[in-house]
Enzyme design. Structure first.
Site, mmCIF file in Angstrom:
data_model
loop_
_atom_site.group_PDB
_atom_site.id
_atom_site.type_symbol
_atom_site.label_atom_id
_atom_site.label_comp_id
_atom_site.label_asym_id
_atom_site.label_seq_id
_atom_site.Cartn_x
_atom_site.Cartn_y
_atom_site.Cartn_z
ATOM 1 C CB SER A 120 34.089 37.870 49.504
ATOM 2 O OG SER A 120 34.986 37.119 49.316
ATOM 3 C CG HIS A 126 43.070 45.723 47.468
ATOM 4 N ND1 HIS A 126 41.709 46.286 48.204
ATOM 5 C CD2 HIS A 126 43.228 46.148 46.311
ATOM 6 C CE1 HIS A 126 41.296 46.790 47.129
ATOM 7 N NE2 HIS A 126 42.095 46.730 46.088
ATOM 8 C CG HIS A 147 42.095 33.159 49.761
ATOM 9 N ND1 HIS A 147 41.930 34.486 49.717
ATOM 10 C CD2 HIS A 147 40.580 32.603 50.057
ATOM 11 C CE1 HIS A 147 40.658 34.836 50.048
ATOM 12 N NE2 HIS A 147 40.027 33.593 50.318
ATOM 13 C CE1 TYR A 169 42.256 33.623 45.267
ATOM 14 C CE2 TYR A 169 40.860 31.769 46.663
ATOM 15 C CZ TYR A 169 41.285 33.174 46.095
ATOM 16 O OH TYR A 169 40.530 34.295 46.632
ATOM 17 C CD GLU A 170 45.140 35.721 47.905
ATOM 18 O OE1 GLU A 170 45.528 36.681 47.570
ATOM 19 O OE2 GLU A 170 44.480 35.067 48.891
ATOM 20 C CB ALA A 190 31.934 34.267 49.372
ATOM 21 C CG MET A 215 37.939 28.765 46.108
ATOM 22 S SD MET A 215 38.110 29.849 44.703
ATOM 23 C CE MET A 215 36.826 29.550 43.538
ATOM 24 C CB SER A 216 38.584 30.210 52.318
ATOM 25 O OG SER A 216 37.243 30.912 52.751
ATOM 26 C CG ASN A 255 28.086 31.598 43.589
ATOM 27 O OD1 ASN A 255 28.915 32.208 44.440
ATOM 28 N ND2 ASN A 255 28.421 30.454 42.935
ATOM 29 C CG HIS A 271 35.244 38.004 41.857
ATOM 30 N ND1 HIS A 271 35.123 37.165 43.039
ATOM 31 C CD2 HIS A 271 35.739 39.284 42.335
ATOM 32 C CE1 HIS A 271 35.694 37.981 43.939
ATOM 33 N NE2 HIS A 271 35.927 39.174 43.443
#
Ligand code: HPA
Length: 272
Positions: free
Chosen positions: A30, A61, A83, A85-86, A113, A211-212, A235, A247
């Protein structure tokens, strides 16, 4: 997946005839989406033109591979990753890495990120990944071993290549960039972690959460590809500061530091 090898070979053929080969692959996290503008002699292929490639969950996208010259090398950028989570399977998340392996890639830079777990990290800093903790409960190598790629029980002692890490540290020094170092912990997402989970992973030895990156690292190491991992701490992780995580903040920080991130990548590619 019925025949994973056939799927990989078909995709490799499409990719190679559209874009040729490359020496180094970079997966853009990201905020780094526009790194492609650093390349010359560009050839691109959208994911939707690659047979067997996962269909993206976000319309408009689609993502693409961008091949181009950088620092005298042929570089292959993956702009847009898959990912877990997708809803993608581990085979789908890591298909691009196996394709890279079949294309002859020997060096891979994974970027992402991440949330800062180490409270001494400032928001917006870059972190060289020294190791990972896999708390996802998943492993992309589960199932029949793909002997074409690597052994049943691959070693993860140096998941992130010591020589490449040294190069990144040197590059940061030359650029006057502060580069933190730490352990990246893979969480499933898509919700951000709870403060209790963050306290737990800190005790376990994590410096950042995301998450990756870990499934790609595992598969790359299985294939014998050398991996360099760099996180942008977009963050502070949940509970570190007295504020919720969103996000938008993650994306904004990513954008703010993308020039530093790009300079570091360029310098490392130069040295590779
Ligand atoms: N947690 C998990 N993944 C992330 C975070 C986080 O705080 N920030 C960016 N990706």
């Amino acid at each position: 997946m019925k025949n994973p090898m056939k799927r990989i070979e078909k995709a490799v053929r499409a990719l190679e005839s559209a874009c040729g080969k490359a020496d180094i692959a970079i997966v853009l996290g990201s905020g780094l989406g526009d790194f492609g503008k650093e390349l010359t002699n560009v050839k691109e292929i959208p994911y939707e033109d690659i047979p067997g490639f996962p269909v993206t969950t976000v319309p408009g996208h689609a993502g693409k591979f961008i091949f181009g010259d950088l620092g005298g090398k042929r570089v292959m950028l993956m702009s847009g990753r898959f990912h877990s989570y997708e809803g993608y399977s581990m085979d789908e998340v890591t298909l691009p890495i196996r394709i890279m392996s079949q294309l002859g890639i020997k060096n891979l830079i994974l970027t992402n990120a991440a949330g800062g777990v180490n409270t001494s990290f400032p928001v917006g800093c870059l972190m060289l990944i020294t190791d990972f903790i896999n708390l996802s409960g998943k492993n992309p190598l589960r199932g029949k071993n793909m002997d074409t790629f690597g052994p049943r029980f691959p070693d993860m002692t140096n998941a992130y290549d010591p020589a490449l890490r040294e190069m990144a540290l040197e590059s940061a020094k030359e650029l006057g960039l502060e580069l933190q170092q730490g352990v990246y912990c893979w969480m499933n997402g898509p919700c951000y972690e709870t403060p209790a989970e963050i306290r737990m992973v800190r005790i376990l030895g994590a410096d950042a959460v995301g998450m990756s990156t870990v499934p790609e690292t595992i598969v790359a190491r299985h294939c014998g590809i050398r991996v360099l991992g760099i996180s942008c701490i977009t963050n502070m992780a949940a509970g570190v500061l007295n504020q919720p995580i969103n996000h938008e903040e993650v994306m904004e920080t990513g954008k703010r530091v993308r020039n530093d991130f790009a300079s570091l990548l360029k310098s490392v590619v130069d040295k590779m």
